[in-house]
Scaffold this motif. Structure first.
Motif, mmCIF file in Angstrom:
data_model
loop_
_atom_site.group_PDB
_atom_site.id
_atom_site.type_symbol
_atom_site.label_atom_id
_atom_site.label_comp_id
_atom_site.label_asym_id
_atom_site.label_seq_id
_atom_site.Cartn_x
_atom_site.Cartn_y
_atom_site.Cartn_z
ATOM 1 N N ALA A 120 -111.560 -24.316 -1.671
ATOM 2 C CA ALA A 120 -112.206 -23.022 -1.400
ATOM 3 C C ALA A 120 -111.217 -21.865 -1.541
ATOM 4 N N ASN A 121 -109.931 -22.177 -1.663
ATOM 5 C CA ASN A 121 -108.907 -21.148 -1.797
ATOM 6 C C ASN A 121 -109.184 -20.217 -2.971
ATOM 7 N N THR A 122 -109.670 -20.765 -4.077
ATOM 8 C CA THR A 122 -109.963 -19.956 -5.256
ATOM 9 C C THR A 122 -110.973 -18.865 -4.924
ATOM 10 N N ILE A 123 -112.024 -19.247 -4.231
ATOM 11 C CA ILE A 123 -113.069 -18.291 -3.858
ATOM 12 C C ILE A 123 -112.535 -17.265 -2.864
ATOM 13 N N VAL A 124 -111.834 -17.739 -1.864
ATOM 14 C CA VAL A 124 -111.317 -16.850 -0.819
ATOM 15 C C VAL A 124 -110.310 -15.865 -1.403
ATOM 16 N N ASP A 125 -109.448 -16.322 -2.324
ATOM 17 C CA ASP A 125 -108.487 -15.416 -2.968
ATOM 18 C C ASP A 125 -109.196 -14.299 -3.724
ATOM 19 N N CYS A 142 -110.550 -11.854 -1.225
ATOM 20 C CA CYS A 142 -109.472 -11.018 -0.671
ATOM 21 C C CYS A 142 -109.071 -9.925 -1.648
ATOM 22 N N ALA A 143 -108.917 -10.296 -2.916
ATOM 23 C CA ALA A 143 -108.532 -9.315 -3.934
ATOM 24 C C ALA A 143 -109.603 -8.238 -4.069
ATOM 25 N N TRP A 144 -110.871 -8.646 -4.088
ATOM 26 C CA TRP A 144 -111.963 -7.679 -4.195
ATOM 27 C C TRP A 144 -111.957 -6.762 -2.977
ATOM 28 N N GLY A 145 -111.713 -7.325 -1.809
ATOM 29 C CA GLY A 145 -111.662 -6.524 -0.585
ATOM 30 C C GLY A 145 -110.542 -5.496 -0.624
ATOM 31 N N ARG A 146 -109.359 -5.898 -1.088
ATOM 32 C CA ARG A 146 -108.236 -4.952 -1.197
ATOM 33 C C ARG A 146 -108.584 -3.826 -2.165
ATOM 34 N N ASP A 147 -109.164 -4.189 -3.311
ATOM 35 C CA ASP A 147 -109.566 -3.175 -4.293
ATOM 36 C C ASP A 147 -110.625 -2.239 -3.712
ATOM 37 N N ASN A 148 -111.565 -2.801 -2.969
ATOM 38 C CA ASN A 148 -112.617 -2.014 -2.355
ATOM 39 C C ASN A 148 -112.049 -1.026 -1.335
ATOM 40 N N ILE A 149 -111.106 -1.484 -0.547
ATOM 41 C CA ILE A 149 -110.481 -0.600 0.445
ATOM 42 C C ILE A 149 -109.726 0.530 -0.254
ATOM 43 N N ALA A 150 -108.989 0.198 -1.305
ATOM 44 C CA ALA A 150 -108.257 1.227 -2.054
ATOM 45 C C ALA A 150 -109.210 2.271 -2.633
#
Length: 120
Positions: free
Chosen positions: A85-90, A93-101
């Motif tokens: 599941a690490n692939t999905i979670v990573d 996480c990346a999408w979340g960081r981009d969204n916050i930015a």
């Protein structure tokens, strides 16, 4: 027979919801005690945390090890299947960081406290 219209339905059935992906993310760095997970997830109650962990255990993603001692000690870790599941979670996480930015660029007053998790 259970049927899905899209593969993502099966994914969300297992790791969907408010807490499960976060729990998987925290367990990626290694085995954790219940109390460490609870402190790392502001807003989750112990009851809900244990319920989510048991569901992940039932789905084969998480292992639970109970030490026979007083007071009782329970540790949770990812199974080999759970690590997949690490692939999905990573990606999440990346999408979340981009969204916050993006939201910060638009003037929203938000901050990411990404590396603010207690370890054990």
């Amino acid at each position: 027979m259970k049927q899905y219209n899209l593969g993502i339905e099966a994914t969300l059935e297992i790791i969907g919801g408010k807490w499960k992906a976060l729990i998987i993310c925290l367990l990626m760095s290694g085995v954790k005690r219940t109390s460490v997970l609870e402190r790392s997830i502001p807003g989750i109650s112990q009851k809900v945390l244990i319920q989510q962990l048991r569901e992940l255990e039932g789905d084969g993603l998480v292992t639970r090890h109970v030490y026979q001692q007083m007071p009782p000690k329970v540790e949770y870790g990812l199974t080999e299947y759970g690590v997949t599941a690490n692939t999905i979670v990573d990606v999440m996480c990346a999408w979340g960081r981009d969204n916050i930015a993006l939201r910060q660029q638009r003037g929203e007053d938000i901050v990411l406290l990404e590396n603010n998790h207690p370890e054990s």
